[in-house]
Motif scaffolding. Structure first.
Motif, PDB file in Angstrom:
ATOM      1  N   GLU A  76      -1.323  -5.335 -16.530  1.00  0.00           N
ATOM      2  CA  GLU A  76      -0.997  -5.056 -15.116  1.00  0.00           C
ATOM      3  C   GLU A  76      -2.108  -4.171 -14.532  1.00  0.00           C
ATOM      4  OE1 GLU A  76       4.029  -5.414 -15.063  1.00  0.00           O
ATOM      5  OE2 GLU A  76       3.042  -3.299 -15.379  1.00  0.00           O
ATOM      6  N   ALA A  77      -3.391  -4.325 -14.548  1.00  0.00           N
ATOM      7  CA  ALA A  77      -4.158  -3.728 -13.909  1.00  0.00           C
ATOM      8  C   ALA A  77      -4.450  -3.451 -12.582  1.00  0.00           C
ATOM      9  CB  ALA A  77      -5.627  -4.319 -14.368  1.00  0.00           C
ATOM     10  N   TYR A  78      -3.619  -4.776 -11.983  1.00  0.00           N
ATOM     11  CA  TYR A  78      -3.813  -4.936 -10.523  1.00  0.00           C
ATOM     12  C   TYR A  78      -2.264  -4.810  -9.786  1.00  0.00           C
ATOM     13  CZ  TYR A  78      -8.340  -6.574 -11.921  1.00  0.00           C
ATOM     14  OH  TYR A  78      -9.545  -6.536 -12.639  1.00  0.00           O
ATOM     15  N   ILE A  79      -1.503  -4.488 -10.440  1.00  0.00           N
ATOM     16  CA  ILE A  79      -0.040  -4.638 -10.012  1.00  0.00           C
ATOM     17  C   ILE A  79       0.236  -3.661  -8.916  1.00  0.00           C
ATOM     18  CG2 ILE A  79       0.906  -2.795 -11.645  1.00  0.00           C
ATOM     19  CD1 ILE A  79       2.154  -6.440 -11.067  1.00  0.00           C
ATOM     20  N   HIS A  80      -0.288  -2.522  -8.693  1.00  0.00           N
ATOM     21  CA  HIS A  80      -0.026  -1.406  -7.836  1.00  0.00           C
ATOM     22  C   HIS A  80      -0.558  -2.392  -6.301  1.00  0.00           C
ATOM     23  CE1 HIS A  80      -0.299   1.082 -11.217  1.00  0.00           C
ATOM     24  NE2 HIS A  80       0.657   1.853 -10.630  1.00  0.00           N
ATOM     25  N   ILE A  81      -1.599  -2.893  -6.456  1.00  0.00           N
ATOM     26  CA  ILE A  81      -2.494  -3.396  -5.305  1.00  0.00           C
ATOM     27  C   ILE A  81      -1.471  -4.575  -4.687  1.00  0.00           C
ATOM     28  CG2 ILE A  81      -4.428  -4.795  -4.277  1.00  0.00           C
ATOM     29  CD1 ILE A  81      -6.229  -3.307  -6.577  1.00  0.00           C
ATOM     30  N   ALA A  82      -1.041  -5.329  -5.629  1.00  0.00           N
ATOM     31  CA  ALA A  82       0.082  -6.466  -5.043  1.00  0.00           C
ATOM     32  C   ALA A  82       1.291  -5.953  -4.491  1.00  0.00           C
ATOM     33  CB  ALA A  82       0.199  -7.359  -6.414  1.00  0.00           C
ATOM     34  N   GLY A  83       1.740  -4.780  -5.354  1.00  0.00           N
ATOM     35  CA  GLY A  83       3.165  -4.182  -4.809  1.00  0.00           C
ATOM     36  C   GLY A  83       4.067  -5.065  -5.392  1.00  0.00           C
ATOM     37  N   ALA A  84       3.873  -5.918  -6.523  1.00  0.00           N
ATOM     38  CA  ALA A  84       4.803  -6.674  -7.244  1.00  0.00           C
ATOM     39  C   ALA A  84       5.596  -5.809  -8.238  1.00  0.00           C
ATOM     40  CB  ALA A  84       4.085  -7.776  -8.014  1.00  0.00           C
ATOM     41  N   PRO A  85       6.996  -6.567  -8.523  1.00  0.00           N
ATOM     42  CA  PRO A  85       7.720  -5.763  -9.795  1.00  0.00           C
ATOM     43  C   PRO A  85       6.944  -5.438 -11.096  1.00  0.00           C
ATOM     44  CG  PRO A  85       9.040  -7.706  -8.658  1.00  0.00           C
ATOM     45  CD  PRO A  85       7.402  -7.812  -8.238  1.00  0.00           C
ATOM     46  N   MET A  86       7.143  -4.137 -11.551  1.00  0.00           N
ATOM     47  CA  MET A  86       6.401  -3.868 -12.827  1.00  0.00           C
ATOM     48  C   MET A  86       7.317  -4.176 -14.016  1.00  0.00           C
ATOM     49  SD  MET A  86       4.419  -0.215 -11.784  1.00  0.00           S
ATOM     50  CE  MET A  86       3.384  -0.368 -10.101  1.00  0.00           C
ATOM     51  N   CYS A  87       7.086  -4.299 -15.156  1.00  0.00           N
ATOM     52  CA  CYS A  87       7.623  -4.703 -16.170  1.00  0.00           C
ATOM     53  C   CYS A  87       7.973  -3.533 -17.391  1.00  0.00           C
ATOM     54  CB  CYS A  87       7.417  -5.998 -17.096  1.00  0.00           C
ATOM     55  SG  CYS A  87       7.135  -7.255 -15.920  1.00  0.00           S
ATOM     56  N   SER A  88       7.709  -2.149 -16.876  1.00  0.00           N
ATOM     57  CA  SER A  88       7.898  -1.055 -17.832  1.00  0.00           C
ATOM     58  C   SER A  88       9.348  -0.967 -18.219  1.00  0.00           C
ATOM     59  CB  SER A  88       7.602   0.042 -17.156  1.00  0.00           C
ATOM     60  OG  SER A  88       7.902   0.129 -15.688  1.00  0.00           O
ATOM     61  N   ASP A  89      10.233  -1.724 -17.699  1.00  0.00           N
ATOM     62  CA  ASP A  89      11.638  -1.509 -18.057  1.00  0.00           C
ATOM     63  C   ASP A  89      11.943  -2.557 -18.971  1.00  0.00           C
ATOM     64  OD1 ASP A  89      11.293  -3.656 -16.128  1.00  0.00           O
ATOM     65  OD2 ASP A  89      13.364  -4.084 -16.263  1.00  0.00           O
ATOM     66  N   LEU A  90      11.285  -3.589 -19.156  1.00  0.00           N
ATOM     67  CA  LEU A  90      11.409  -4.325 -20.292  1.00  0.00           C
ATOM     68  C   LEU A  90      10.573  -3.533 -21.702  1.00  0.00           C
ATOM     69  CD1 LEU A  90       9.998  -7.739 -18.989  1.00  0.00           C
ATOM     70  CD2 LEU A  90      12.518  -7.048 -19.357  1.00  0.00           C
ATOM     71  N   VAL A  91       9.739  -2.824 -21.587  1.00  0.00           N
ATOM     72  CA  VAL A  91       9.291  -1.885 -22.594  1.00  0.00           C
ATOM     73  C   VAL A  91      10.511  -0.949 -22.943  1.00  0.00           C
ATOM     74  CG1 VAL A  91       7.769  -0.154 -23.301  1.00  0.00           C
ATOM     75  CG2 VAL A  91       6.957  -1.905 -21.866  1.00  0.00           C
ATOM     76  N   ALA A  92      10.995  -0.376 -22.159  1.00  0.00           N
ATOM     77  CA  ALA A  92      12.240   0.511 -22.421  1.00  0.00           C
ATOM     78  C   ALA A  92      13.413  -0.193 -22.972  1.00  0.00           C
ATOM     79  CB  ALA A  92      12.778   1.086 -21.077  1.00  0.00           C
ATOM     80  N   LYS A  93      13.502  -1.618 -22.990  1.00  0.00           N
ATOM     81  CA  LYS A  93      14.505  -2.115 -23.767  1.00  0.00           C
ATOM     82  C   LYS A  93      13.820  -2.690 -24.978  1.00  0.00           C
ATOM     83  CE  LYS A  93      16.354  -3.730 -19.545  1.00  0.00           C
ATOM     84  NZ  LYS A  93      16.808  -5.303 -18.586  1.00  0.00           N
ATOM     85  N   ASP A  94      12.833  -2.105 -25.688  1.00  0.00           N
ATOM     86  CA  ASP A  94      12.173  -2.363 -26.967  1.00  0.00           C
ATOM     87  C   ASP A  94      11.947  -3.870 -26.994  1.00  0.00           C
ATOM     88  OD1 ASP A  94      12.402   0.062 -27.711  1.00  0.00           O
ATOM     89  OD2 ASP A  94      14.279   0.192 -28.514  1.00  0.00           O
ATOM     90  N   LYS A  95      11.287  -4.541 -26.106  1.00  0.00           N
ATOM     91  CA  LYS A  95      11.192  -6.046 -26.387  1.00  0.00           C
ATOM     92  C   LYS A  95       9.511  -5.837 -26.884  1.00  0.00           C
ATOM     93  CE  LYS A  95      14.457  -7.626 -23.754  1.00  0.00           C
ATOM     94  NZ  LYS A  95      15.554  -8.581 -24.330  1.00  0.00           N
TER      95      LYS A  95
END
Length: 365
Positions: free
Chosen positions: A200-219
């Motif tokens: 997600e190197a460029y995710i902030h520039i796009a303003g798109a949904p991030m996926c860190s919540d999936l990390v929190a769910k132990d995926k």
């Protein structure tokens, strides 16, 4: 195999500068013409942010530089905690790195092998592909969809033995997004035992949904983040991998040493800034919108980007245009074998992009 482990051992012993996949091709491109690049050259070839570090990051660097004689591990711990708070994770789900290139390469070393392929997009960011090839892992490139998204169904079906599936979102080089629902589908349907590496190197520039919540769910997911893009710290080197602690521990042994204290202090200050991301997203977006409108006006075919770079069809071997632009003192990005007539152009300042427009019209004429 013995040969496989031997190559890893040789690579680790060689040091970063000797690694065949360590530096970006854009860096090699500039190095190849060392001494020829004038101070006023337009450098829009490496997806850098010409705005540089934000004011808060600069202040943090100045404040800590006199303490640089110590390792100051507490600065790394503070960065780890701050990023965990921002991402809604526990601190041990965040592993700091000097940028995101190192964890990308190390994830390839940890999860691929001659029997566990590396699956990526084509065209896509090549660093992981080079690392996989170096250790003898098979690389499977999957063409993008007609909307320039990752073809997650084809990636999931590419190999039942896949070790690592790499998704750069937004994609490099196209600057296009893969929908969040597609990423969730890939996580649910990927080959058993494989890991999804989401860059997600460029995710902030796009303003798109991030996926860190999936990390929190132990995926079975590792997310890469860098401060080289919207935060303007490419030369300062700060980043992190987000993932389950057991997955992060698989990649940590491939590197060692303390993090640079200037980078850790600057990254922490950047995360605490309330304005840097929205302000820079607008600045980059406005400049990008202007240059894409220019391409539209002159009827050049391009890929609609939401990032800090775009691809444009130059209707001939891309290398010819790169060389011609260089003669105009404008350095643009590189060509991908899958799209030989397209070149990648990074978004610079408005002034730099005006120079790009002038040079591009001249060269394309």
């Amino acid at each position: 195999s013995l040969r496989h482990f031997g190559r890893i051992a040789a690579m680790l012993g060689a040091g970063a500068a000797a690694l065949p996949f360590y530096n970006e091709p854009a860096l090699a491109q500039l190095s190849a013409v060392a001494g020829e690049v004038s101070p006023d050259a337009v450098r829009i070839n490496a997806n850098e942010n010409p705005l540089g570090p934000c004011a808060e990051a600069c202040a943090a660097i100045h404040a800590i530089v006199q303490k640089g004689g110590r390792y100051l591990y507490e600065e790394t711990f503070e960065f780890q905690k701050t990023m965990a708070d921002v991402e809604g994770l526990k601190p041990d789900y965040v592993q700091p790195f000097a940028g995101s290139s190192a964890p990308l390469h190390q994830a390839v070393l940890a999860f691929t092998s001659p029997t566990r392929p590396f699956v990526t997009a084509s065209p896509g960011y090549e660093a992981g592909e080079r690392a996989a090839k170096f250790i003898g892992a098979k690389v499977i490139g999957v063409p993008l969809t007609s909307s320039y998204a990752h073809d997650v169904k084809a990636m999931a079906a590419a190999s039942p033995e896949a070790g690592l599936l790499y998704v750069c979102n937004p994609n490099n080089p196209t600057g296009t997004l893969t929908p969040r629902e597609d990423i969730e589908w890939l996580l649910a349907n990927k080959p058993k035992g494989s890991i999804l590496l989401l860059d997600e190197a460029y995710i902030h520039i796009a303003g798109a949904p991030m996926c860190s919540d999936l990390v929190a769910k132990d995926k079975e997911l590792i997310i890469l983040r860098t401060f080289s893009k919207i935060y303007g710290m490419a030369g300062i080197r700060a980043g992190a991998a987000l993932g389950r602690p057991d997955l992060l521990q698989r990649i940590v042994p491939y590197s060692s040493g303390a993090m640079p204290v200037t980078a850790m202090a600057a990254a922490t200050a950047s995360l605490k800034s309330k304005n840097v991301v929205p302000e820079r997203r607008k600045i980059i977006g406005d400049v990008r919108g202007d240059v894409l409108a220019f391409l539209e006006k002159h009827r050049f075919k391009y890929v609609p980007s939401v990032s800090n770079k775009f691809m444009v069809d130059v209707r001939r071997p891309g290398g010819e245009i790169i060389e011609a632009m260089r003669k105009e003192n404008v350095y643009i990005g590189r060509v991908w074998p899958a799209w030989p007539t397209y070149v990648r152009v990074s978004i610079g300042t408005q002034q730099e992009m005006e120079k790009f427009k002038t040079a591009f019209l001249k060269v394309m004429a």
